[in-house]
Write an enzyme that holds these catalytic residues in place. Structure first.
Site, PDB file in Angstrom:
ATOM      1  N   CYS A 115       0.819  -1.228   0.000  1.00 51.00           N
ATOM      2  CA  CYS A 115       0.000   0.000   0.000  1.00 51.00           C
ATOM      3  C   CYS A 115       0.847   1.270   0.000  1.00 51.00           C
ATOM      4  O   CYS A 115       0.368   2.330  -0.390  1.00 51.00           O
ATOM      5  CB  CYS A 115      -0.938   0.013   1.198  1.00 51.00           C
ATOM      6  SG  CYS A 115      -2.177  -1.276   1.060  1.00 51.00           S
ATOM      7  N   HIS A 262      -3.806   7.061   1.443  1.00 47.13           N
ATOM      8  CA  HIS A 262      -4.026   5.730   0.889  1.00 47.13           C
ATOM      9  C   HIS A 262      -5.430   5.292   1.282  1.00 47.13           C
ATOM     10  O   HIS A 262      -5.843   5.441   2.432  1.00 47.13           O
ATOM     11  CB  HIS A 262      -2.979   4.763   1.431  1.00 47.13           C
ATOM     12  CG  HIS A 262      -3.348   3.329   1.215  1.00 47.13           C
ATOM     13  ND1 HIS A 262      -3.703   2.862  -0.020  1.00 47.13           N
ATOM     14  CD2 HIS A 262      -3.454   2.283   2.070  1.00 47.13           C
ATOM     15  CE1 HIS A 262      -4.020   1.578   0.088  1.00 47.13           C
ATOM     16  NE2 HIS A 262      -3.868   1.208   1.353  1.00 47.13           N
ATOM     17  N   ASN A 292      -9.883  -0.741  -1.810  1.00 52.44           N
ATOM     18  CA  ASN A 292      -8.449  -0.523  -1.597  1.00 52.44           C
ATOM     19  C   ASN A 292      -7.696  -1.112  -2.795  1.00 52.44           C
ATOM     20  O   ASN A 292      -7.688  -2.326  -2.981  1.00 52.44           O
ATOM     21  CB  ASN A 292      -8.030  -1.213  -0.291  1.00 52.44           C
ATOM     22  CG  ASN A 292      -6.541  -1.091   0.002  1.00 52.44           C
ATOM     23  OD1 ASN A 292      -5.764  -0.621  -0.839  1.00 52.44           O
ATOM     24  ND2 ASN A 292      -6.142  -1.512   1.187  1.00 52.44           N
TER      25      ASN A 292
HETATM   26  N1  ACO Z   1     -18.867  -9.358   6.182  1.00 48.20           N
HETATM   27  C1  ACO Z   1     -19.532  -9.630   7.319  1.00 48.20           C
HETATM   28  N2  ACO Z   1     -18.911  -9.907   8.477  1.00 48.20           N
HETATM   29  C2  ACO Z   1     -17.559  -9.930   8.480  1.00 48.20           C
HETATM   30  C3  ACO Z   1     -16.819  -9.659   7.320  1.00 48.20           C
HETATM   31  C4  ACO Z   1     -17.519  -9.378   6.129  1.00 48.20           C
HETATM   32  N3  ACO Z   1     -16.893  -9.096   4.966  1.00 48.20           N
HETATM   33  N4  ACO Z   1     -15.502  -9.747   7.620  1.00 48.20           N
HETATM   34  C5  ACO Z   1     -15.415 -10.060   8.914  1.00 48.20           C
HETATM   35  N5  ACO Z   1     -16.652 -10.165   9.437  1.00 48.20           N
HETATM   36  C6  ACO Z   1     -17.025 -10.478  10.833  1.00 48.20           C
HETATM   37  C7  ACO Z   1     -15.954 -11.243  11.541  1.00 48.20           C
HETATM   38  O1  ACO Z   1     -16.075 -12.620  11.318  1.00 48.20           O
HETATM   39  C8  ACO Z   1     -16.207 -10.866  12.973  1.00 48.20           C
HETATM   40  O2  ACO Z   1     -17.272 -11.619  13.454  1.00 48.20           O
HETATM   41  P1  ACO Z   1     -17.300 -12.157  14.987  1.00 48.20           P
HETATM   42  O3  ACO Z   1     -17.306 -10.920  15.820  1.00 48.20           O
HETATM   43  O4  ACO Z   1     -18.553 -12.945  15.043  1.00 48.20           O
HETATM   44  O5  ACO Z   1     -16.046 -12.958  15.127  1.00 48.20           O
HETATM   45  C9  ACO Z   1     -16.672  -9.401  12.886  1.00 48.20           C
HETATM   46  O6  ACO Z   1     -17.130  -9.226  11.539  1.00 48.20           O
HETATM   47  C10 ACO Z   1     -15.585  -8.413  13.198  1.00 48.20           C
HETATM   48  O7  ACO Z   1     -14.415  -8.723  12.430  1.00 48.20           O
HETATM   49  P2  ACO Z   1     -13.115  -7.878  12.530  1.00 48.20           P
HETATM   50  O8  ACO Z   1     -12.099  -8.469  11.604  1.00 48.20           O
HETATM   51  O9  ACO Z   1     -12.744  -7.706  13.966  1.00 48.20           O
HETATM   52  O10 ACO Z   1     -13.626  -6.485  11.930  1.00 48.20           O
HETATM   53  P3  ACO Z   1     -12.964  -5.058  12.014  1.00 48.20           P
HETATM   54  O11 ACO Z   1     -13.876  -4.133  12.682  1.00 48.20           O
HETATM   55  O12 ACO Z   1     -11.545  -5.110  12.484  1.00 48.20           O
HETATM   56  O13 ACO Z   1     -12.929  -4.628  10.478  1.00 48.20           O
HETATM   57  C11 ACO Z   1     -11.317  -4.380   8.699  1.00 48.20           C
HETATM   58  C12 ACO Z   1     -12.124  -5.339   9.570  1.00 48.20           C
HETATM   59  C13 ACO Z   1     -12.290  -3.573   7.890  1.00 48.20           C
HETATM   60  C14 ACO Z   1     -10.437  -5.196   7.799  1.00 48.20           C
HETATM   61  C15 ACO Z   1     -10.474  -3.430   9.572  1.00 48.20           C
HETATM   62  O14 ACO Z   1      -9.803  -4.163  10.570  1.00 48.20           O
HETATM   63  C16 ACO Z   1      -9.429  -2.639   8.783  1.00 48.20           C
HETATM   64  O15 ACO Z   1      -9.767  -1.819   7.957  1.00 48.20           O
HETATM   65  N6  ACO Z   1      -8.128  -2.838   9.063  1.00 48.20           N
HETATM   66  C17 ACO Z   1      -7.055  -2.053   8.432  1.00 48.20           C
HETATM   67  C18 ACO Z   1      -6.861  -2.347   6.987  1.00 48.20           C
HETATM   68  C19 ACO Z   1      -5.628  -1.630   6.464  1.00 48.20           C
HETATM   69  O16 ACO Z   1      -5.337  -0.515   6.833  1.00 48.20           O
HETATM   70  N7  ACO Z   1      -4.849  -2.280   5.635  1.00 48.20           N
HETATM   71  C20 ACO Z   1      -3.592  -1.680   5.224  1.00 48.20           C
HETATM   72  C21 ACO Z   1      -3.433  -1.604   3.822  1.00 48.20           C
HETATM   73  S1  ACO Z   1      -3.630  -3.140   2.980  1.00 48.20           S
HETATM   74  C22 ACO Z   1      -2.099  -3.565   2.327  1.00 48.20           C
HETATM   75  O17 ACO Z   1      -1.047  -3.030   2.608  1.00 48.20           O
HETATM   76  C23 ACO Z   1      -2.089  -4.731   1.391  1.00 48.20           C
END
Ligand code: ACO
Length: 335
Positions: A115, A262, A292
Site C-alpha cells: 500500500c 491511501h 483498496n
Molecule cells: N462481512 C460480514 N462480516 C464480516 C466480514 C464481512 N466481509 N468480515 C469479517 N466479518 C465479521 C468477523 O467474522 C467478525 O465476526 P465475529 O465478531 O462474530 O467474530 C466481525 O465481523 C468483526 O471482524 P473484525 O475483523 O474484527 O472487523 P474489524 O472491525 O476489524 O474490520 C477491517 C475489519 C475492515 C479489515 C479493519 O480491521 C481494517 O480496515 N483494518 C485495516 C486495513 C488496512 O489498513 N490495511 C492496510 C493496507 S492493505 C495492504 O497493505 C495490502
C-alpha cells in the site's frame, strides 16, 4: 539543484463494477457491514477475458499520464512500477509496461511496498530527478487483486476490501525550487511483516509443498490480514508521516490544501482528518467507489482529484500511505 514536479496524471479502472450486494451472492457478507466498517460501496474487478492485467492497466494509465504531460514516449528516461500483484512472479511489471508502450530500452524498476508502493515509487523517482540523472520518469501503481483473493466466506475479512486499478504520473525535472516535490518520508517495521501477508507461493513456501500438504485449511496462498492490529498501527503511522513532512517543511496542518491518503479504510482517513482538524475539502477519498487498490490507490485518488479540479496551482498536496511490511510514508508536493 533540480526539483521534480508532476506534469501528467492518469488512471484506469476496469469497467466491471462489483457492488457489496454482488459479493453477498457468493460469500456471507452484506452491504451494511462493509459500508459501516470500511466505507466501501463498490469496487472494480477485472472481468475474465477483458485482457486487463496489472501491467496492461498500468500501461493504460501511463498512456493517459503521458498524453497529458505533452511529452513523447521517447522523452521518458525511466519507469518505476509499484505493485504487489505482478502478472508474473518475475520479471516485474515495469518491463512489461516498457514493452506495451513500445518504449526504447530505458530502465524499469519495480517497487514492492504494497500500500505504500506509490509513495515509495515517487520518492525513488524524485531522487533520480533531483540528482540530475533523469529528466522524465513514469511512476505507476497498479494492482490486480481480484485474481488472487479468497472469494468464499473464509476470506471475507480481506476480499471485500480490495479492488483492481492503476494510476500513473509523469514526474519531470523543473528548475523552479518553489514547485514540485518538497520532501518524501519513508519508513518500515519488518517485525510486523506477518500481520498482513501473502506467504505462498514463495521460495519459503513453494507450490509443490502447498500441494503436497493437501490441507484444505492451508490458505497461505491468499492474503492474510490481522485487521484490527493493522488498523491501530495505520492511524498512528499515517499521523507520524504527515507530522514529519509538516515539520521538515515548516508547515502547519492548516496549510494542507489536499491530503490524499491511501484508501485502506474510510474510517482511517476520517480519523486522520479529525486529528489534523481538516475540513472535507482538504481530504480526498474515493474508497467508496474503488475499494483498496493498494499501490494504485493514492495515484488513482490523486489523478481523480486533479480531474475534478480539486487541485490548484500553488496548492500544498500531501500523499500519505501505510500498509503491509509494515511500510509507510508521505510525499509533500507544492503543485
Ligand atoms: N462481512 C460480514 N462480516 C464480516 C466480514 C464481512 N466481509 N468480515 C469479517 N466479518 C465479521 C468477523 O467474522 C467478525 O465476526 P465475529 O465478531 O462474530 O467474530 C466481525 O465481523 C468483526 O471482524 P473484525 O475483523 O474484527 O472487523 P474489524 O472491525 O476489524 O474490520 C477491517 C475489519 C475492515 C479489515 C479493519 O480491521 C481494517 O480496515 N483494518 C485495516 C486495513 C488496512 O489498513 N490495511 C492496510 C493496507 S492493505 C495492504 O497493505 C495490502
Amino acid at each position: 539543484m533540480y526539483n521534480s514536479k508532476i506534469t501528467g496524471l492518469g488512471f484506469y479502472v476496469p469497467e466491471n463494477v462489483v457492488t457489496n450486494h454482488d459479493l453477498s451472492k457468493f460469500m456471507d457478507t452484506n452491504d451494511e457491514w462493509i459500508q459501516e466498517r470500511t466505507g466501501i460501496k463498490e469496487r472494480r474487478w477485472i472481468k475474465e477475458g477483458s485482457g486487463d492485467s496489472t501491467s496492461v492497466m498500468g500501461a493504460k494509465a501511463a498512456r493517459t499520464a503521458l498524453e497529458r504531460s505533452g511529452l513523447k514516449k521517447e522523452e521518458i528516461d525511466f519507469i518505476v512500477f509499484a505493485t504487489l500483484s505482478p502478472d508474473m512472479y518475475f520479471p516485474g511489471g515495469g518491463v512489461e509496461v516498457q514493452e506495451l508502450l513500445g518504449m526504447d530500452t530505458i530502465g524499469a524498476l519495480d517497487v514492492r511496498n504494497q500500500c505504500s508502493g506509490f509513495v515509495y515509487a515517487m520518492s525513488v523517482a524524485d531522487q533520480f530527478i533531483k540528482t540530475g540523472m533523469y529528466k522524465n520518469i513514469l511512476v505507476i501503481g497498479s494492482e490486480n487483486h481480484s485474481g488472487g483473493l479468497d472469494k468464499t466466506t473464509r476470506g471475507r475479512n480481506v476480499s471485500v476490501i480490495f479492488g483492481d486499478g492503476a494510476g500513473a504520473v509523469v514526474l519531470s525535472r523543473t528548475e523552479d525550487s518553489n514547485k514540485g516535490i518538497l520532501s518524501t518520508h519513508l519508513h518500515s517495521e519488518g517485525k510486523h511483516a506477518k500481520e498482513l501477508v501473502l506467504e505462498g507461493p514463495s521460495t519459503a513456501r513453494w507450490v509443490p509443498e502447498i500441494l503436497a500438504n493437501n490441507d484444505p485449511n492451508d490458505v497461505s496462498y491468499y492474503p492474510y490480514m490481522n485487521g484490527q492490529f493493522v488498523f491501530k498501527h495505520a492511524v498512528t503511522r499515517f499521523s507520524e508521516a504527515i507530522i514529519e513532512g509538516l515539520e521538515k517543511n515548516n508547515l502547519e496542518a492548516s496549510d494542507i490544501d489536499l491530503l490524499v491518503p491511501h484508501q485502506a479504510n474510510l474510517r482511517i482517513a476520517q480519523f486522520i482528518q479529525r486529528k489534523f482538524k481538516l475540513n472535507d475539502d482538504q481530504v480526498y477519498n474515493n474508497i467508496m467507489n474503488y475499494g483498496n487498490t493498494t499501490a494504485a490507490s493514492v495515484v488513482i485518488a490523486l489523478s481523480e482529484a486533479w480531474g475534478k479540479d480539486r487541485i490548484k496551482d500553488g496548492d500544498l498536496v500531501v500523499l500519505a500511505a501505510f500498509g503491509s511490511g509494515f511500510t509507510w510514508g508521505s510525499v509533500f508536493i507544492r503543485w
